[in-house]
Design a protein around this motif. Structure first.
Motif, PDB file in Angstrom:
ATOM      1  N   ILE A 178       2.606 -24.562 -24.330  1.00  0.00           N
ATOM      2  CA  ILE A 178       1.518 -24.869 -23.400  1.00  0.00           C
ATOM      3  C   ILE A 178       0.698 -23.604 -23.170  1.00  0.00           C
ATOM      4  N   GLY A 179      -0.540 -23.628 -23.640  1.00  0.00           N
ATOM      5  CA  GLY A 179      -1.425 -22.470 -23.496  1.00  0.00           C
ATOM      6  C   GLY A 179      -1.579 -21.707 -24.797  1.00  0.00           C
ATOM      7  N   ALA A 180      -2.825 -21.465 -25.198  1.00  0.00           N
ATOM      8  CA  ALA A 180      -3.089 -20.771 -26.466  1.00  0.00           C
ATOM      9  C   ALA A 180      -3.770 -19.431 -26.250  1.00  0.00           C
ATOM     10  N   GLY A 181      -3.224 -18.629 -25.324  1.00  0.00           N
ATOM     11  CA  GLY A 181      -3.657 -17.237 -25.202  1.00  0.00           C
ATOM     12  C   GLY A 181      -2.778 -16.382 -26.104  1.00  0.00           C
ATOM     13  N   GLY A 182      -2.720 -15.090 -25.828  1.00  0.00           N
ATOM     14  CA  GLY A 182      -1.936 -14.196 -26.672  1.00  0.00           C
ATOM     15  C   GLY A 182      -0.461 -14.554 -26.711  1.00  0.00           C
ATOM     16  N   ALA A 183       0.112 -14.922 -25.568  1.00  0.00           N
ATOM     17  CA  ALA A 183       1.537 -15.258 -25.526  1.00  0.00           C
ATOM     18  C   ALA A 183       1.812 -16.548 -26.289  1.00  0.00           C
ATOM     19  N   GLY A 184       1.013 -17.583 -26.016  1.00  0.00           N
ATOM     20  CA  GLY A 184       1.242 -18.885 -26.648  1.00  0.00           C
ATOM     21  C   GLY A 184       1.051 -18.836 -28.156  1.00  0.00           C
ATOM     22  N   LEU A 208      -0.724 -27.024 -26.872  1.00  0.00           N
ATOM     23  CA  LEU A 208      -1.698 -27.677 -25.990  1.00  0.00           C
ATOM     24  C   LEU A 208      -2.553 -26.611 -25.319  1.00  0.00           C
ATOM     25  N   GLU A 209      -3.861 -26.744 -25.414  1.00  0.00           N
ATOM     26  CA  GLU A 209      -4.772 -25.788 -24.764  1.00  0.00           C
ATOM     27  C   GLU A 209      -5.828 -26.591 -24.020  1.00  0.00           C
ATOM     28  N   LYS A 210      -5.889 -26.386 -22.722  1.00  0.00           N
ATOM     29  CA  LYS A 210      -6.797 -27.215 -21.912  1.00  0.00           C
ATOM     30  C   LYS A 210      -8.276 -26.861 -22.091  1.00  0.00           C
ATOM     31  N   MET A 211      -8.554 -25.614 -22.475  1.00  0.00           N
ATOM     32  CA  MET A 211      -9.955 -25.191 -22.608  1.00  0.00           C
ATOM     33  C   MET A 211     -10.495 -25.606 -23.984  1.00  0.00           C
ATOM     34  N   PRO A 212     -11.823 -25.532 -24.180  1.00  0.00           N
ATOM     35  CA  PRO A 212     -12.373 -25.910 -25.481  1.00  0.00           C
ATOM     36  C   PRO A 212     -12.158 -24.864 -26.575  1.00  0.00           C
ATOM     37  N   GLY A 271      -7.486 -18.528 -26.824  1.00  0.00           N
ATOM     38  CA  GLY A 271      -7.700 -17.129 -26.451  1.00  0.00           C
ATOM     39  C   GLY A 271      -7.452 -16.810 -24.993  1.00  0.00           C
ATOM     40  N   GLY A 272      -7.754 -17.775 -24.113  1.00  0.00           N
ATOM     41  CA  GLY A 272      -7.491 -17.582 -22.686  1.00  0.00           C
ATOM     42  C   GLY A 272      -8.027 -16.271 -22.157  1.00  0.00           C
ATOM     43  N   ASN A 273      -7.285 -15.707 -21.249  1.00  0.00           N
ATOM     44  CA  ASN A 273      -7.715 -14.446 -20.669  1.00  0.00           C
ATOM     45  C   ASN A 273      -7.468 -13.273 -21.613  1.00  0.00           C
ATOM     46  N   THR A 274      -6.622 -13.493 -22.605  1.00  0.00           N
ATOM     47  CA  THR A 274      -6.334 -12.430 -23.572  1.00  0.00           C
ATOM     48  C   THR A 274      -7.615 -11.952 -24.250  1.00  0.00           C
ATOM     49  N   THR A 275      -8.527 -12.896 -24.499  1.00  0.00           N
ATOM     50  CA  THR A 275      -9.791 -12.537 -25.143  1.00  0.00           C
ATOM     51  C   THR A 275     -10.513 -11.447 -24.355  1.00  0.00           C
ATOM     52  N   LYS A 326      -4.429 -30.982 -21.964  1.00  0.00           N
ATOM     53  CA  LYS A 326      -3.816 -30.278 -20.841  1.00  0.00           C
ATOM     54  C   LYS A 326      -2.417 -30.806 -20.563  1.00  0.00           C
ATOM     55  N   ALA A 327      -1.480 -29.888 -20.339  1.00  0.00           N
ATOM     56  CA  ALA A 327      -0.140 -30.298 -19.913  1.00  0.00           C
ATOM     57  C   ALA A 327      -0.188 -30.591 -18.422  1.00  0.00           C
ATOM     58  N   VAL A 328       0.323 -31.746 -18.012  1.00  0.00           N
ATOM     59  CA  VAL A 328       0.295 -32.073 -16.583  1.00  0.00           C
ATOM     60  C   VAL A 328       1.681 -32.171 -15.960  1.00  0.00           C
ATOM     61  N   GLY A 345      -3.270 -20.993 -12.644  1.00  0.00           N
ATOM     62  CA  GLY A 345      -1.869 -21.007 -12.200  1.00  0.00           C
ATOM     63  C   GLY A 345      -1.165 -22.339 -12.353  1.00  0.00           C
ATOM     64  N   GLU A 346      -1.679 -23.215 -13.229  1.00  0.00           N
ATOM     65  CA  GLU A 346      -1.018 -24.514 -13.386  1.00  0.00           C
ATOM     66  C   GLU A 346       0.407 -24.375 -13.913  1.00  0.00           C
ATOM     67  N   GLY A 347       0.625 -23.339 -14.697  1.00  0.00           N
ATOM     68  CA  GLY A 347       1.965 -23.137 -15.277  1.00  0.00           C
ATOM     69  C   GLY A 347       3.010 -22.887 -14.208  1.00  0.00           C
ATOM     70  N   GLY A 378       4.372 -14.160 -21.038  1.00  0.00           N
ATOM     71  CA  GLY A 378       3.023 -13.737 -20.677  1.00  0.00           C
ATOM     72  C   GLY A 378       2.799 -13.735 -19.173  1.00  0.00           C
ATOM     73  N   GLU A 379       1.544 -13.849 -18.788  1.00  0.00           N
ATOM     74  CA  GLU A 379       1.199 -13.659 -17.383  1.00  0.00           C
ATOM     75  C   GLU A 379       1.777 -14.733 -16.470  1.00  0.00           C
ATOM     76  N   VAL A 380       2.180 -15.878 -17.018  1.00  0.00           N
ATOM     77  CA  VAL A 380       2.791 -16.917 -16.183  1.00  0.00           C
ATOM     78  C   VAL A 380       4.157 -16.476 -15.654  1.00  0.00           C
TER      79      VAL A 380
HETATM   80  P1  ADP Z   1      -1.412 -14.798 -21.626  1.00  0.00           P
HETATM   81  O1  ADP Z   1      -2.125 -13.494 -21.560  1.00  0.00           O
HETATM   82  O2  ADP Z   1      -0.188 -14.840 -20.800  1.00  0.00           O
HETATM   83  O3  ADP Z   1      -1.223 -15.252 -23.037  1.00  0.00           O
HETATM   84  P2  ADP Z   1      -3.904 -16.243 -21.328  1.00  0.00           P
HETATM   85  O4  ADP Z   1      -4.698 -16.378 -20.100  1.00  0.00           O
HETATM   86  O5  ADP Z   1      -4.434 -15.398 -22.414  1.00  0.00           O
HETATM   87  O6  ADP Z   1      -2.414 -15.845 -20.922  1.00  0.00           O
HETATM   88  O7  ADP Z   1      -3.710 -17.692 -21.974  1.00  0.00           O
HETATM   89  C1  ADP Z   1      -3.247 -18.800 -21.239  1.00  0.00           C
HETATM   90  C2  ADP Z   1      -3.881 -20.057 -21.796  1.00  0.00           C
HETATM   91  O8  ADP Z   1      -3.247 -21.204 -21.231  1.00  0.00           O
HETATM   92  C3  ADP Z   1      -5.365 -20.183 -21.465  1.00  0.00           C
HETATM   93  O9  ADP Z   1      -6.096 -20.368 -22.651  1.00  0.00           O
HETATM   94  C4  ADP Z   1      -5.428 -21.406 -20.555  1.00  0.00           C
HETATM   95  O10 ADP Z   1      -6.616 -22.138 -20.698  1.00  0.00           O
HETATM   96  C5  ADP Z   1      -4.215 -22.205 -21.013  1.00  0.00           C
HETATM   97  N1  ADP Z   1      -3.702 -23.157 -20.019  1.00  0.00           N
HETATM   98  C6  ADP Z   1      -3.509 -22.951 -18.691  1.00  0.00           C
HETATM   99  N2  ADP Z   1      -3.008 -24.044 -18.089  1.00  0.00           N
HETATM  100  C7  ADP Z   1      -2.865 -24.994 -19.060  1.00  0.00           C
HETATM  101  C8  ADP Z   1      -2.392 -26.353 -19.068  1.00  0.00           C
HETATM  102  N3  ADP Z   1      -1.966 -26.965 -17.961  1.00  0.00           N
HETATM  103  N4  ADP Z   1      -2.398 -27.012 -20.262  1.00  0.00           N
HETATM  104  C9  ADP Z   1      -2.838 -26.413 -21.400  1.00  0.00           C
HETATM  105  N5  ADP Z   1      -3.294 -25.154 -21.439  1.00  0.00           N
HETATM  106  C10 ADP Z   1      -3.315 -24.438 -20.288  1.00  0.00           C
END
Ligand code: ADP
Length: 447
Positions: A10-16, A33-37, A40-44, A155-157, A221-223, A411-413
């Motif tokens: 769940i989440g496709a940033g650097g950790a995922g 699963l990545e909720k955004m379009p 990269g998330g905040n890692t970008t 999105k994971a719910v 912070g959904e995680g 990661g940050e979660v």
């Molecule tokens: P980290 O640095 O720990 O890898 P990031 O912020 O780079 O964290 O990546 C976290 C990713 O998880 C973001 O792309 C974010 O959109 C995604 N994310 C957060 N909540 C959910 C969710 N409920 N379902 C799917 N993706 C999610």
């Protein structure tokens, strides 16, 4: 109709993405699963770099470092509130993360000095370019090459578990908001932090009411809530970091490397007021204590030439420039004599290799080459150190101190790695190192 897979990330940033690559390499079938379009998330947005000790890049530059020193710096930087076992893993394995990323084509060849580090150990692309986008694009290419099933706008719910409390899969929502279930042998939470969720930030640290954030809008912070849903224990939730140098209103963070490479901070009276290389919390407070809670980052053309990352700020028109300090002071509305004197005093300190005023120990260059520049900055919410409690296998722990079977996080979660204050460069090291560990262990569990 339920879907079945080995692992859901769940989440496709650097950790995922790191977890997904490792798990796939270990033979597991992975759905991300990545909720955004986009991935990269905040890692970008990570600019400074990735801390690691004992790397080839350090050796090439003749930098003497050790994992022990790296460990001590991380613990000290975090006020010893960090989980020592997690820091041990981070500081011994970060160099392997560098090798791993480089083997896939990432550029981490440049090494610089960052606040809170005893030596230069922050790794970043050639010429000091921003690290996050480089690492994300490397990992993104890799998951593509491996045909990993990455689902954007999904999105994971909810995390699902059986009667014994073992995690059995994920309930998700697709692009159209339609719910579906994926049964999985293991789930990896890699959803990042909650800096962009004002209500959640204030609930843990009320004094941050009204602060801007440097984070991407998905850092909600959904995680944390997903983990809590299956009984996860939370640690260090009130440990929330502000980044000292953020452009007011715009929310654009000016990378720590600007100070690391030699920039100084000047207040609206034209005076230096702090050792610019102190930890983020201390420098943030230092700026808030100045008039209007703002300060100016001051640097020159010499610094600009050695740090590609600053070009972005010029492109975004955040920089005021002038041919002399006096002219610059006039443009930003600061006392000319005071500012000219402050810069001169600092340049003399660099020449003497001793900063008598503020005891800054790293004085890389005099700020007197060519044009001079100023960027107005103020602190903003930057990183949430707290989160899900994990062990050194990246398994999530419940409130009774036991492992939640089948649930991993990285990661940050997660909480614990950074303690009371994260040092610049340690998040990149954290997400890749623990992302890999989560991926490897989840794949083992799925066999
Ligand atoms: P980290 O640095 O720990 O890898 P990031 O912020 O780079 O964290 O990546 C976290 C990713 O998880 C973001 O792309 C974010 O959109 C995604 N994310 C957060 N909540 C959910 C969710 N409920 N379902 C799917 N993706 C999610």
């Amino acid at each position: 109709q339920d879907e079945n897979t080995d692992i859901v990330v769940i989440g496709a940033g650097g950790a995922g993405l790191s977890a997904a690559v490792e798990a796939t390499d270990a033979g597991a079938k992975v759905i991300v699963l990545e909720k955004m379009p986009m991935v990269g998330g905040n890692t970008t947005r990570a600019t400074a770099g990735l801390n690691a000790a004992g790397t080839e890049a350090q050796k090439k530059k003749g930098i003497e470092d050790s994992q022990e020193l790296f460990y001590q710096d991380a613990m000290k930087g975090g006020y010893n509130k960090n989980n020592p076992e997690l820091v041990k893993v981070l500081t011994t394995q970060a160099k392997d993360s560098v090798v791993w990323l480089e083997s896939m084509g990432a550029d981490l060849s440049d090494v610089g000095r960052a606040a809170g580090a005893s030596v230069s150990r922050i790794h970043r692309p050639t010429g000091g370019a921003a690290v996050g986008s480089n690492v994300v694009s490397t990992l993104k290419d890799k998951v593509k090459e491996k045909n990993v099933d990455v689902r954007l706008k999904n999105k994971a719910v909810e995390i699902l578990k059986d009667q014994e409390g073992k995690v059995t899969g994920v309930k998700a929502e697709n692009k159209d908001g339609k719910a579906y279930t994926i049964n999985a042998k293991a789930v990896i939470l890699a959803t990042g932090g909650f800096s962009a969720n004002q209500d959640m930030v204030i609930s843990y640290k009320p004094e941050l009411k009204g602060f801007a954030t440097t984070n991407h809008p998905g850092a909600l912070g959904e995680g944390i809530k997903l983990g809590e849903g299956v009984g996860a224990n939370l640690v260090d939730m009130a440990e929330i970091q502000t980044h000292p140098t953020v452009v007011p209103e715009k929310g654009v963070m000016v990378t720590e490397a600007v100070r690391g490479n030699g920039a100084i901070l000047i207040n609206t009276d034209g005076k230096r007021f702090i050792n610019e290389l102190l930890t983020r919390d201390v420098v943030s407070k230092g700026i808030l204590d100045q008039k209007d809670g703002v300060a100016y980052l001051f640097f020159d053309e010499g610094l600009r030439k050695g740090l590609k990352a600053v070009e972005e700020y010029f492109n975004m028109q955040l920089v005021t420039e002038a041919d002399s300090v006096e002219e610059l002071a006039g443009k930003i509305g600061v006392d000319k004599d005071a500012m000219t004197q402050s810069v001169k005093t600092y340049n003399d300190a660099v020449a003497a290799k001793q900063d008598k005023e503020f005891q800054r120990d790293d004085l890389p260059l005099q700020l007197n080459q060519g044009k001079v520049y100023a960027i107005q900055v103020t602190p903003a919410v930057h990183h949430t150190m707290g989160g899900l409690q994990i062990n050194t296998n990246a398994e999530v722990m419940n409130k009774e101190g036991q492992v939640i079977k089948g649930l991993y996080a990285a990661g940050e979660v997660t909480g614990g790695v950074h303690g009371g204050n994260r040092l610049g460069g340690n998040a990149m090291a954290d997400i890749v190192t623990f992302g890999r560990i989560a991926g490897q262990n989840a794949a083992k569990a799925a066999k």
